[in-house]
Each structure stands twice: as C-alpha cells, then as structure tokens.
Write an enzyme that holds these catalytic residues in place. Structure first.
Site, mmCIF file in Angstrom:
data_model
loop_
_atom_site.group_PDB
_atom_site.id
_atom_site.type_symbol
_atom_site.label_atom_id
_atom_site.label_comp_id
_atom_site.label_asym_id
_atom_site.label_seq_id
_atom_site.Cartn_x
_atom_site.Cartn_y
_atom_site.Cartn_z
ATOM 1 N N GLU A 168 10.103 -2.175 12.406
ATOM 2 C CA GLU A 168 10.453 -0.570 12.707
ATOM 3 C C GLU A 168 10.263 -0.315 14.309
ATOM 4 O O GLU A 168 9.759 0.688 14.144
ATOM 5 C CB GLU A 168 9.787 0.162 11.570
ATOM 6 C CG GLU A 168 9.962 -0.225 10.167
ATOM 7 C CD GLU A 168 9.164 0.289 9.328
ATOM 8 O OE1 GLU A 168 8.109 1.281 9.662
ATOM 9 O OE2 GLU A 168 9.312 0.000 8.128
ATOM 10 N N ASN A 210 11.831 -6.703 11.968
ATOM 11 C CA ASN A 210 12.321 -6.229 10.523
ATOM 12 C C ASN A 210 12.430 -4.630 10.905
ATOM 13 O O ASN A 210 11.825 -4.094 11.388
ATOM 14 C CB ASN A 210 11.181 -6.599 9.771
ATOM 15 C CG ASN A 210 11.438 -6.238 8.331
ATOM 16 O OD1 ASN A 210 12.409 -6.629 7.731
ATOM 17 N ND2 ASN A 210 10.294 -5.491 7.650
ATOM 18 N N HIS A 247 16.294 -0.445 2.233
ATOM 19 C CA HIS A 247 16.026 0.656 1.025
ATOM 20 C C HIS A 247 17.178 1.632 0.897
ATOM 21 O O HIS A 247 17.473 2.521 1.960
ATOM 22 C CB HIS A 247 14.961 1.468 1.765
ATOM 23 C CG HIS A 247 13.449 0.629 1.707
ATOM 24 N ND1 HIS A 247 12.929 0.028 0.639
ATOM 25 C CD2 HIS A 247 12.798 0.044 2.791
ATOM 26 C CE1 HIS A 247 11.853 -0.487 0.922
ATOM 27 N NE2 HIS A 247 11.764 -0.755 2.336
ATOM 28 N N GLU A 276 13.332 -5.927 2.019
ATOM 29 C CA GLU A 276 12.316 -4.929 1.171
ATOM 30 C C GLU A 276 13.415 -4.247 0.240
ATOM 31 O O GLU A 276 13.358 -2.984 -0.106
ATOM 32 C CB GLU A 276 11.836 -3.864 2.159
ATOM 33 C CG GLU A 276 11.031 -4.540 2.963
ATOM 34 C CD GLU A 276 9.987 -3.609 3.857
ATOM 35 O OE1 GLU A 276 10.044 -2.503 3.679
ATOM 36 O OE2 GLU A 276 9.571 -4.220 5.031
ATOM 37 N N ASP A 278 15.371 -2.217 -2.333
ATOM 38 C CA ASP A 278 15.403 -1.319 -3.618
ATOM 39 C C ASP A 278 16.523 -0.534 -3.294
ATOM 40 O O ASP A 278 16.806 -0.145 -2.298
ATOM 41 C CB ASP A 278 14.105 -0.674 -3.818
ATOM 42 C CG ASP A 278 13.392 0.243 -2.585
ATOM 43 O OD1 ASP A 278 14.243 0.493 -1.711
ATOM 44 O OD2 ASP A 278 12.248 0.374 -2.429
HETATM 45 O O1 G3I Z 1 -5.188 1.945 -1.807
HETATM 46 C C1 G3I Z 1 -5.062 3.430 -1.533
HETATM 47 C C2 G3I Z 1 -5.902 4.153 -2.488
HETATM 48 O O2 G3I Z 1 -7.348 3.418 -2.692
HETATM 49 C C3 G3I Z 1 -6.139 5.551 -2.509
HETATM 50 O O3 G3I Z 1 -6.558 6.297 -3.391
HETATM 51 C C4 G3I Z 1 -4.536 6.003 -1.981
HETATM 52 C C5 G3I Z 1 -4.603 7.361 -1.795
HETATM 53 O O4 G3I Z 1 -3.223 7.845 -1.088
HETATM 54 O O5 G3I Z 1 -4.105 5.323 -1.146
HETATM 55 C C6 G3I Z 1 -3.884 3.863 -1.214
HETATM 56 O O6 G3I Z 1 -3.150 3.423 -0.210
HETATM 57 C C7 G3I Z 1 -1.735 3.436 -0.120
HETATM 58 C C8 G3I Z 1 -1.168 2.026 -0.163
HETATM 59 O O7 G3I Z 1 0.103 2.159 -0.188
HETATM 60 C C9 G3I Z 1 -1.682 1.169 -1.379
HETATM 61 O O8 G3I Z 1 -0.837 1.870 -2.377
HETATM 62 C C10 G3I Z 1 -1.568 4.322 0.915
HETATM 63 O O9 G3I Z 1 -1.836 5.575 0.988
HETATM 64 C C11 G3I Z 1 0.036 4.342 1.314
HETATM 65 O O10 G3I Z 1 0.193 4.687 2.507
HETATM 66 C C12 G3I Z 1 0.583 2.723 1.245
HETATM 67 O O11 G3I Z 1 1.842 3.083 1.292
HETATM 68 C C13 G3I Z 1 2.520 1.634 1.661
HETATM 69 C C14 G3I Z 1 3.555 1.947 2.983
HETATM 70 O O12 G3I Z 1 3.996 0.805 3.090
HETATM 71 C C15 G3I Z 1 2.668 2.493 4.001
HETATM 72 O O13 G3I Z 1 3.533 2.767 5.112
HETATM 73 C C16 G3I Z 1 3.410 1.350 0.449
HETATM 74 O O14 G3I Z 1 2.431 0.802 -0.696
HETATM 75 C C17 G3I Z 1 4.200 0.208 1.062
HETATM 76 O O15 G3I Z 1 5.217 -0.057 0.023
HETATM 77 C C18 G3I Z 1 5.126 0.481 2.229
HETATM 78 O O16 G3I Z 1 5.720 -0.400 2.589
HETATM 79 C C19 G3I Z 1 6.725 -0.165 3.833
HETATM 80 C C20 G3I Z 1 6.896 -1.660 4.414
HETATM 81 O O17 G3I Z 1 5.598 -1.872 4.791
HETATM 82 C C21 G3I Z 1 7.697 -1.286 5.731
HETATM 83 N N1 G3I Z 1 9.055 -0.913 5.319
HETATM 84 C C22 G3I Z 1 8.672 0.675 4.472
HETATM 85 C C23 G3I Z 1 8.024 0.369 3.323
HETATM 86 C C24 G3I Z 1 8.080 1.575 2.474
HETATM 87 O O18 G3I Z 1 7.404 2.317 3.044
#
Ligand code: G3I
Length: 476
Positions: A168, A210, A247, A276, A278
C-alpha cells in the site's frame, strides 16, 4: 398440446418395491458421487483451483483456529493461507530487535500441517508499525526496515511462496503519487531497497508488491503502480509479482477491465495474484467474474479471500465472503466453485437465441407439463418435440423464456429448489448463465440446472454444480 404422460397405475409387488428403492438409492449415490472422468469437477475450492495449477487461499486469524467450525471450513476448502495480522511488523517485532514469531508460527504451522502453502504478509508498510518504528525517520528507519526484512525472512527462509514485501505505498485518489508516510519520507527509493534486501534474505520466495483500489485499469493509482513495476523490471529491481487486494465495494466497484489490468501487469514479466478478495454483498456473478479473470491470465497464481465467514471479515457488515456466519455456503461459493471447475460463462447473446433445452445425459428436453401456463408450474424432462412448451429463448439479459412472457424461474436458492415457469419480472432468480461446459447456472443461487432423473417426468431443480451429464444442456 399437453406433453405430460401420467404413469398408469401400477400394482407393485414387494419385490418390485425393493428393486425400485434400490434403483432410487443408486440414483442418489450417482447424483452425489464425483464423476469418474479425467475432467471430474472438484467439490472444494483449493482442489478446484489446483486443476489449473492455481491456489485458492484464505486469510487466517490465529485466535479463530480454536473455533472448530472456522478451522474445519478453512482446512476443507483452501490450499493457501495468509496470516491476517500475525506476520505484520507490529506482531513480529513488537520491541526493536526482539522478534516474536509465536502467532505467525501458529498460523504457519497450522497451514503446513494441513498441507497448505503460505503467503507472507507483509514486510514494509506504513500501517501496523510498532510504536518504536512509528517514531523513527530517515536513515534510522531505513536501517530498521532492512533489519526487519532480514529478521523475518531469515526465520521463514525457504518456507514462504510469496511475500508481500511492500504494502500500500500509493496514495488514494487521482494523484498517482506515493502515499505520505515515514517510509516514503525516508527517500523515494525505499521500495526498491526493500525488494533488494528481501531477495538477498530469501532468494526462494516470490517477492510481491501489494495494494488496494488498483484493480480498475483506468484508475490513476493502477497506472502509477504499473509505471513503478515497469521501471523496476527495466532496471532489474527484483520484483516477481503484484498482489491485487480486490476489496470490492460501493467505493471501489468491480470493473470488467480488471482482466486487462491483470494481463497488462503480467505482460511486464511479473506474476499476479488476487490477494485479499472480498465483495460487498457477495454477488455470485462478481465472484465468478473475478475467478474467470484470474483463470484467463496465465500468470495469475491464485486467489485469496480475506476471511472465512462473513462474521470473520474485517468488514462483516458488508457480508462480503463465501460463507455465512453459521458456516453454510453462500450462493457466491457455488459460483466460485463452478467457475474454478471450468464453467466459464458464454456471454449472453445480443439477439435472442433459442430452441429446445436438451439434457446431455437423458437426451430429453426441458418441458412445461401439459403445456400449462400457470405461474409456479415445475418443469420436467420429456421426450423432445417441437411444440411451444419446449421452446426456450435466451434473452440478452440471461432469461430463458417460454411462450414469450414466462421465464424459467428458480423457486429458491437452496440445493433442491424447484425450477418452474413464472411471469418474467427481471429478478436474478430468473436469470441464467449458459456456460461453455454445458452447465446452466442460476445467477441468484450459483447452483446448476439439474435433472433429478433421466426419464419422462423427471423434475428439474437446482443442485450443486458437479459437471454431471444431468447438468449439461444444449440449447438448439
Ligand atoms: O486483537 C486486538 C484486540 O485485542 C483488541 O481488543 C481490539 C480492539 O480494537 O483490537 C484487536 O486488534 C485488531 C486486529 O485487527 C485484530 O482483530 C486491530 O484493532 C485492528 O486494527 C486490526 O485490523 C486489521 C487491519 O488490517 C489493520 O490494518 C484487520 O484485522 C485486517 O483484516 C486488515 O487487513 C488489511 C491488510 O493487512 C492490508 N489490506 C487491507 C486489509 C483490510 O484493512
């Protein structure tokens, strides 16, 4: 004129009844078993993709692997795994110089123990940097980036098929510029430095760039990424592949020029992957289009969906994935499986075509019993003739019309749903994809037009596509 012949009353002996039950049982087994030919359709996504040498992967979250429904679907359906968050910078190097591979290894080990390959995601990114890295700039950040690449790739050396080296790096919108970040401010060459470090650290991994919203060939971001990859290839910067996150949603809708995008990048001499995927609302048609786009490009390595069930998605409210929260398959699942099994869609004709819909297995035709015209009349197989109740015309919108104003209509979206005639109203349950492999797939359900037997009177229904001759039709 009616074409439906009711069976004369038959007095069945017990022996006759047992024989009949045995034949029915054989028929059921036959309908469920995979066909034995060399071109047998696969019944799960990974093996179906493997038929063309591709993978069908999924993003896995380590903490969900304890959920048995989640783990069993993931294990059954996919042959490639990306860690959704566990191989990101903040996860692997929470403190400077202290790597923690526990969660990353959990996903990696689950994948390889279950026979799956692994995509690595991601080594250099403006997001999900640990606090210590967010506070770095300039040459100190550059060194930290290279150290991170070395530390992670050394740990996984020889084990990762594709690494998202840089993620990104381009800005949203129409500027075509790089995204502002501490990495970008460390010097415009940060991306190629990352790729060179990655090649040296693990020469066996394919090295990918990516990004998201780069699927539409006409988008400025796509063109900017294309220019960078072309430049890298010309100058010998070691890049092997480009990941298209895909996405798709209201803000970044699927466009049929995605295939042009994939082909154009492949023509630069890199592999391409859908990394990725969806789709907001999970349209079966759009999912099939994406699969067919990848299948159309020789250098498309495979497709990864970003989560298992809708409830596992980072955008759960978009219900964008292939499985419902309860683990059941969505219509998009059937559509993807059918496309992977080679059910490529023949575009609907611009001028209506039509005639008999003849079953390949039975040699009998789709027939409206007794030439009935009532909405809700279930269609059947019957000896072919030229009367109006066997004349079907395929319209440019994908309807199969009989008598001019009645449509072949699916009375549901589940396996076994009856297929009937109904007044045409433009619904997706009245639209069909007539495929080059002879299958006819309901646009709403993603399921195949299926003859429940081969004799006169056999009911026509929806059923999971499996390339059987009871699901192959000619429109003549
Ligand atoms: O694990 C913690 C949890 O303990 C806490 O209570 C909670 C509170 O917000 O957060 C949890 O962590 C989150 C994590 O996902 C696991 O669920 C983070 O806040 C959250 O920011 C994180 O989001 C991820 C995101 O990337 C971050 O940028 C998504 O799961 C993940 O699907 C997403 O993936 C990205 C790719 O890496 C790059 N392309 C876009 C894609 C979608 O955003």
């Amino acid at each position: 004129m009616g074409s439906y012949a009711t069976s004369p009353p038959v007095r069945r002996s017990l022996h006759g009844l047992l024989v009949a039950l045995f034949v029915v049982a054989l028929g059921v087994v036959g309908a469920l078993a995979a066909p034995p030919s060399a071109h047998a359709a696969e019944s799960t996504l990974g093996p179906a993709a493997k038929q063309s040498g591709r993978y069908f992967g999924v993003a896995i979250a380590a903490n969900r692997l304890n959920d048995s429904t989640y783990a069993s679907i993931a294990n059954r359906e996919f042959n490639s795994v990306t860690a959704e968050n566990e191989m990101k910078i903040d996860a692997l190097q929470p403190q400077r110089g202290q790597f923690n591979f526990a969660a990353g290894d959990r996903v990696y080990n689950w994948a390889v123990q279950n026979g799956k390959q692994v995509r690595g995601h991601t080594l250099a990114w403006h997001s999900q940097q640990p606090g210590w890295m967010q506070n770095l700039n300039g040459s100190a950040l550059r060194q930290a980036m290279v150290d991170h690449i070395n530390g992670v790739m050394n740990h996984y050396r020889g084990k990762i098929v594709e690494w998202d080296v840089v993620n990104e790096a381009f800005a949203d919108g129409n500027s075509g510029a790089r995204r502002d970040s501490n990495l970008q401010r460390s010097g415009n060459d940060w991306i190629e430095v990352a790729f060179r470090a990655a090649r040296a650290a693990d020469p066996s991994a394919k090295l990918c760039y990516n990004d998201y919203n780069v699927e539409n060939w006409n988008a400025a971001k796509t063109q900017a990424m294309y220019s960078m990859v072309r430049d890298f290839k010309q100058r010998g910067v070691p890049i092997d592949c480009v990941g298209f996150q895909a996405h798709f949603n209201d803000g970044n809708p699927y466009n049929s020029n995605f295939r042009t995008t994939l082909q154009s990048f492949a023509a630069l001499g890199v592999d391409v992957s859908v990394t990725e995927l969806d789709i907001q609302g999970a349209s079966p048609t759009t999912y099939a289009n994406v699969v067919n786009d990848c299948l159309a490009v020789t250098r498309c390595l495979g497709i990864t969906v970003w989560g298992v069930r809708d409830t596992d998605s980072w955008r759960a409210h978009h219900t964008p994935l292939l499985f419902n929260g309860d683990g059941s398959k969505k219509p998009a699942y059937n559509s993807v499986l059918n496309a992977l099994n080679g059910g490529s869609t023949t575009p609907p004709p611009t001028t209506p075509t039509g005639g008999q819909l003849r079953g390949v297995g039975s040699g009998r035709c789709v027939d409206v019993p007794n030439a009935a015209t009532a909405d809700g009349t279930q269609v059947q197989l019957y000896d072919c003739h030229t009367n109006a109740n066997q004349q079907w015309s395929l319209t440019s919108s994908g309807e199969l019309r009989v008598y001019g104003d009645k449509c072949l209509d699916a009375a549901g979206t589940a396996v076994g749903a009856r297929v009937q005639i109904y007044s045409c109203w433009g619904g997706d349950n009245q639209k069909w994809r007539v495929n080059s492999n002879g299958s006819i797939v309901g646009v709403q359900s993603g399921l195949c037009l299926d003859a429940g037997g081969s004799g006169n009177g056999a009911a026509i229904q929806l059923y999971t596509c499996w390339n059987g001759s009871n699901q192959q039709w000619t429109l003549t």
